[in-house]
Design an enzyme around this catalytic site. Structure first.
Site, short mmCIF file in Angstrom:
data_model
loop_
_atom_site.label_atom_id
_atom_site.label_comp_id
_atom_site.label_asym_id
_atom_site.label_seq_id
_atom_site.Cartn_x
_atom_site.Cartn_y
_atom_site.Cartn_z
CB THR A 144 -10.30 -7.97 1.91
OG1 THR A 144 -10.15 -6.62 2.34
CG2 THR A 144 -9.92 -8.90 3.03
CG ASP A 171 -4.80 -0.01 7.56
OD1 ASP A 171 -3.84 -0.65 7.12
OD2 ASP A 171 -5.93 -0.01 7.02
N GLY A 202 -15.76 -0.87 8.45
CA GLY A 202 -15.82 0.55 8.10
C GLY A 202 -17.22 0.96 7.74
NE ARG A 203 -16.58 0.97 2.28
CZ ARG A 203 -16.05 0.49 1.16
NH1 ARG A 203 -16.31 1.08 0.01
NH2 ARG A 203 -15.27 -0.56 1.18
CD GLN A 216 -13.22 -4.76 1.59
OE1 GLN A 216 -12.45 -5.53 1.01
NE2 GLN A 216 -12.82 -3.97 2.57
CE LYS A 232 -3.97 -1.83 3.72
NZ LYS A 232 -4.78 -0.75 4.29
CE LYS A 241 -8.82 0.13 8.70
NZ LYS A 241 -8.18 1.03 7.72
CG HIS A 280 5.73 -2.29 0.09
ND1 HIS A 280 4.92 -2.81 -0.89
CD2 HIS A 280 6.95 -2.85 -0.12
CE1 HIS A 280 5.63 -3.65 -1.66
NE2 HIS A 280 6.86 -3.68 -1.20
CG ASP A 281 10.43 2.94 1.21
OD1 ASP A 281 11.49 2.65 0.62
OD2 ASP A 281 9.90 4.06 1.10
CB ILE A 282 14.70 0.23 1.34
CG1 ILE A 282 14.84 1.66 1.87
CG2 ILE A 282 14.67 0.20 -0.17
CD1 ILE A 282 16.17 2.30 1.51
O1 C5P Z 1 -15.64 0.11 4.66
P1 C5P Z 1 -14.96 -1.23 4.82
O2 C5P Z 1 -15.57 -2.07 5.93
O3 C5P Z 1 -14.78 -1.97 3.52
O4 C5P Z 1 -13.50 -0.83 5.36
C1 C5P Z 1 -12.45 -1.74 5.47
C2 C5P Z 1 -11.22 -1.03 5.97
O5 C5P Z 1 -10.17 -1.97 6.10
C3 C5P Z 1 -10.72 0.09 5.05
O6 C5P Z 1 -10.20 1.11 5.89
C4 C5P Z 1 -9.58 -0.57 4.27
O7 C5P Z 1 -8.56 0.35 3.96
C5 C5P Z 1 -9.05 -1.57 5.29
N1 C5P Z 1 -8.37 -2.75 4.73
C6 C5P Z 1 -8.99 -3.64 3.86
N2 C5P Z 1 -8.30 -4.73 3.36
C7 C5P Z 1 -7.04 -4.95 3.75
C8 C5P Z 1 -6.41 -4.08 4.65
C9 C5P Z 1 -7.12 -2.98 5.13
O8 C5P Z 1 -10.15 -3.46 3.52
N3 C5P Z 1 -6.40 -6.02 3.33
#
Ligand code: C5P
Length: 239
Positions: free
Chosen positions: A123, A60, A214-215, A194, A62, A33, A64-66
Site C-alpha cells: 500500500t 505478517d 497500526g499507527r 502510506q 511476507k 498482527k 518470498h524465496d524459492i
Molecule cells: O501504521 P500503519 O497503519 O500504516 O500500519 C500498517 C501495517 O500493515 C504495517 O505493519 C505494515 O507493515 C503492514 N502492511 C502494509 N501494506 C502491505 C502489507 C502490510 O502497510 N501491503
C-alpha cells in the site's frame, strides 16, 4: 471465538512494549498482527505469548524465496498456531503452492490450517513507482487483479491489498476471496508513508474482509479509545 475484522498491527520493537500496550485493553481478545520488527526481535515466543493470552494472530512476514525454502518455513510457522499468515505474490505460483503444502503439513492435528494470503502491491507503492521500478506498463489496479487471479489459482485464501482494490477483486476473483487491507486512516489521521489509503468506513464499503490498523491506534494518545472509534465506524457502516 469470532475474529474481529480490525487487526491491530503490533509494530513494536520488543515484547515488553507489546505487553504494556495490550495491558491497556484489560484482557480483551483482539486480532493482532506481528510483523518483521517484532518477530525478528523476539522470535516464535511472541506468537506463543499472544495465543496463550487469547488473541488471534496474523503473522505478517511476507515470505518470498524459492518454493522449497518457503515450504519448509511455512511447515515450521504453522506449528505456532497462527490464524493468518502471508507470502509475497511476486514469488510466483510454485512458491505459493509450496507455502500451502508446508502449512497443511505443519498444522498440528486437530487444529485448523492458518489462512494464507499473498501481498499483491504494497500500500506504500504508487502507480508512478510501479511504472518506474516495477518493470510493467500495466495500471496498478490491473496488476493487482492479475496477481490476485494467480493467488487464487495457487489455492491461497486471499490477498493483502489496498482497501481501494478490495471490491473489484471480490467481483473478479470471488466473494469468498479474503481481502486484508492495510493503509487505513480515520478521517484527519496522519498518513505517514502510506499512499493508497481509505477510512475504516470506506474500507468496509469496499468489502474489505479485515482491515489492518497500526499507527492510528498504537501511536494514539488513548489507543483503546482510538480502537473503539474505529470499531464503531466499522459497525455503523451499512452496506
Ligand atoms: O501504521 P500503519 O497503519 O500504516 O500500519 C500498517 C501495517 O500493515 C504495517 O505493519 C505494515 O507493515 C503492514 N502492511 C502494509 N501494506 C502491505 C502489507 C502490510 O502497510 N501491503
Amino acid at each position: 471465538m469470532t475474529k474481529s475484522p480490525i487487526i491491530i498491527a503490533l509494530d513494536f520493537p520488543n515484547l515488553d512494549e507489546v505487553q504494556s500496550f495490550l495491558g491497556k485493553f484489560k484482557g480483551e481478545s483482539l486480532f493482532v498482527k506481528v510483523g518483521m520488527e517484532l518477530f525478528y526481535a523476539e522470535g516464535p515466543k511472541v506468537v506463543t505469548y499472544l495465543k496463550e493470552a487469547g488473541h488471534s494472530v496474523f503473522l505478517d512476514l511476507k515470505l518470498h524465496d524459492i518454493p522449497n525454502t518457503v515450504y519448509s518455513a511455512m511447515k515450521r510457522l504453522a506449528s505456532l498456531g497462527v490464524d493468518l499468515i502471508n507470502v509475497h505474490a511476486y514469488g510466483g505460483t510454485a512458491m505459493m503452492r509450496g507455502a500451502m503444502e508446508g502449512l497443511i503439513e505443519g498444522t498440528p492435528s486437530g487444529k485448523s490450517r492458518p489462512l494464507c494470503i499473498a501481498v499483491t502491491q504494497l500500500t506504500s507503492t504508487s502507480e508512478e513507482q510501479l511504472h518506474l521500478e516495477g518493470f510493467t506498463d500495466l495500471a496498478l489496479a490491473d496488476m493487482v487483479e492479475k496477481q490476485a487471479l494467480l493467488v487464487k489459482e495457487a489455492g491461497l485464501d486471499g490477498v493483502v491489498c489496498s482497501p481501494l482494490e478490495s471490491k473489484r477483486l471480490k467481483e473478479v476473483v470471488g466473494s469468498d476471496f479474503v481481502t486484508v487491507t492495510p493503509g487505513i486512516r480515520p478521517a484527519g489521521a496522519d498518513i505517514g508513508d502510506q499512499k493508497r489509503i481509505a477510512t475504516p468506513a470506506d474500507a468496509k464499503r469496499n468489502q474489505s474482509s479485515y482491515i489492518v490498523v497500526g499507527r492510528p491506534i498504537t501511536r494514539a494518545e488513548n489507543p483503546v479509545l482510538a480502537y473503539e472509534q474505529i470499531q464503531k465506524e466499522w459497525e455503523e457502516t451499512i452496506l
